[in-house]
Scaffold this motif. Structure first.
Motif, mmCIF file in Angstrom:
data_model
loop_
_atom_site.group_PDB
_atom_site.id
_atom_site.type_symbol
_atom_site.label_atom_id
_atom_site.label_comp_id
_atom_site.label_asym_id
_atom_site.label_seq_id
_atom_site.Cartn_x
_atom_site.Cartn_y
_atom_site.Cartn_z
ATOM 1 N N THR A 15 0.799 -1.226 0.000
ATOM 2 C CA THR A 15 0.000 0.000 0.000
ATOM 3 C C THR A 15 0.830 1.273 0.000
ATOM 4 O O THR A 15 0.270 2.354 -0.030
ATOM 5 C CB THR A 15 -0.941 0.036 1.217
ATOM 6 N N GLU A 16 2.143 1.176 0.058
ATOM 7 C CA GLU A 16 2.969 2.375 0.078
ATOM 8 C C GLU A 16 3.588 2.640 -1.293
ATOM 9 O O GLU A 16 4.070 1.728 -1.955
ATOM 10 C CB GLU A 16 4.081 2.254 1.113
ATOM 11 N N VAL A 17 3.558 3.922 -1.664
ATOM 12 C CA VAL A 17 4.170 4.354 -2.917
ATOM 13 C C VAL A 17 5.104 5.515 -2.602
ATOM 14 O O VAL A 17 4.716 6.465 -1.936
ATOM 15 C CB VAL A 17 3.107 4.804 -3.950
ATOM 16 N N THR A 18 6.324 5.416 -3.097
ATOM 17 C CA THR A 18 7.291 6.498 -2.959
ATOM 18 C C THR A 18 7.217 7.357 -4.211
ATOM 19 O O THR A 18 7.213 6.840 -5.329
ATOM 20 C CB THR A 18 8.716 5.946 -2.783
ATOM 21 N N VAL A 19 7.143 8.664 -4.001
ATOM 22 C CA VAL A 19 7.060 9.618 -5.102
ATOM 23 C C VAL A 19 8.279 10.527 -5.022
ATOM 24 O O VAL A 19 8.536 11.130 -3.978
ATOM 25 C CB VAL A 19 5.766 10.458 -5.019
ATOM 26 N N PRO A 82 4.903 21.563 -16.529
ATOM 27 C CA PRO A 82 4.782 20.119 -16.278
ATOM 28 C C PRO A 82 5.851 19.612 -15.305
ATOM 29 O O PRO A 82 6.976 20.117 -15.279
ATOM 30 C CB PRO A 82 4.957 19.500 -17.664
ATOM 31 N N VAL A 83 5.477 18.608 -14.522
ATOM 32 C CA VAL A 83 6.346 18.003 -13.519
ATOM 33 C C VAL A 83 6.503 16.520 -13.843
ATOM 34 O O VAL A 83 5.525 15.852 -14.181
ATOM 35 C CB VAL A 83 5.737 18.159 -12.105
ATOM 36 N N THR A 84 7.720 16.019 -13.736
ATOM 37 C CA THR A 84 7.965 14.592 -13.899
ATOM 38 C C THR A 84 8.060 13.957 -12.520
ATOM 39 O O THR A 84 8.818 14.428 -11.669
ATOM 40 C CB THR A 84 9.261 14.337 -14.693
ATOM 41 N N ALA A 85 7.268 12.917 -12.309
ATOM 42 C CA ALA A 85 7.246 12.199 -11.036
ATOM 43 C C ALA A 85 7.678 10.758 -11.268
ATOM 44 O O ALA A 85 7.168 10.087 -12.167
ATOM 45 C CB ALA A 85 5.842 12.227 -10.440
ATOM 46 N N ASP A 86 8.627 10.303 -10.470
ATOM 47 C CA ASP A 86 9.029 8.904 -10.477
ATOM 48 C C ASP A 86 8.365 8.250 -9.277
ATOM 49 O O ASP A 86 8.551 8.694 -8.135
ATOM 50 C CB ASP A 86 10.553 8.774 -10.387
ATOM 51 N N VAL A 87 7.548 7.220 -9.529
ATOM 52 C CA VAL A 87 6.804 6.557 -8.457
ATOM 53 C C VAL A 87 7.202 5.090 -8.403
ATOM 54 O O VAL A 87 7.491 4.469 -9.432
ATOM 55 C CB VAL A 87 5.282 6.722 -8.629
ATOM 56 N N GLN A 88 7.213 4.554 -7.187
ATOM 57 C CA GLN A 88 7.612 3.160 -7.005
ATOM 58 C C GLN A 88 6.789 2.550 -5.883
ATOM 59 O O GLN A 88 6.630 3.139 -4.818
ATOM 60 C CB GLN A 88 9.090 3.077 -6.657
ATOM 61 N N GLY A 89 6.264 1.352 -6.137
ATOM 62 C CA GLY A 89 5.500 0.628 -5.130
ATOM 63 C C GLY A 89 4.899 -0.622 -5.743
ATOM 64 O O GLY A 89 5.199 -0.985 -6.885
ATOM 65 N N GLY A 90 4.031 -1.283 -4.983
ATOM 66 C CA GLY A 90 3.334 -2.450 -5.496
ATOM 67 C C GLY A 90 2.467 -2.078 -6.682
ATOM 68 O O GLY A 90 2.079 -0.920 -6.849
ATOM 69 N N TYR A 91 2.151 -3.057 -7.512
ATOM 70 C CA TYR A 91 1.401 -2.791 -8.747
ATOM 71 C C TYR A 91 0.070 -2.086 -8.496
ATOM 72 O O TYR A 91 -0.237 -1.080 -9.127
ATOM 73 C CB TYR A 91 1.158 -4.095 -9.512
ATOM 74 N N ARG A 92 -0.720 -2.612 -7.587
ATOM 75 C CA ARG A 92 -2.025 -1.992 -7.308
ATOM 76 C C ARG A 92 -1.866 -0.622 -6.671
ATOM 77 O O ARG A 92 -2.643 0.288 -6.938
ATOM 78 C CB ARG A 92 -2.854 -2.891 -6.402
#
Length: 130
Positions: A15-19, A82-92
């Motif tokens: 449930t956690e996503v790093t942005v 525009p802003v570029t966001a790199d996100v990482q976490g579980g698929y859902r």
């Protein structure tokens, strides 16, 4: 899966996503993180504002969001560019974060990288146009 079992990251239950945001103004980073804090619980306080750091290296702002519960929908939010966001976490979790970002910004997926248990995605966020 039995109803008493918790999903694992491999099953997309993380449930956690790093942005991470870089290459943008502090004002835009604050707008993105503020919109996300409206929707999800965060590891940062609401009054935690991104600040520019002097030097030759680019500034990277990072925050982690718990996407297990939507607190309220984000309103459309204006960006200076525009802003570029790199996100990482579980698929859902990544899919949920991306879906909720769509309420505040125009979201374009620039690329993804898939792993066994996590996904990385690079998103381009822009002001929604009427």
């Amino acid at each position: 899966m039995k109803s008493s079992e918790k999903p694992t990251s491999a099953q997309g239950g993380d449930t956690e996503v790093t942005v991470e945001l870089s290459g943008c103004e502090a004002e835009d980073a604050h707008a993105v993180f503020g919109a996300l804090r409206t929707v999800f619980a965060s590891d940062r306080a609401p009054d935690d504002r991104p600040e520019e750091v002097a030097g030759a290296r680019p500034t990277v702002w990072s925050s982690t969001f718990d996407v297990s519960e939507v607190r309220e929908k984000a309103a459309p939010t204006r960006l200076t560019r525009p802003v570029t966001a790199d996100v990482q976490g579980g698929y859902r979790a990544v899919a949920k974060l991306q879906e909720e970002l769509g309420g505040a910004f125009a979201v374009e997926v620039l690329g993804t990288a898939a792993g066994d248990q996590e996904q990385e995605a690079q998103l381009r966020l822009d002001t929604l146009r009427a």
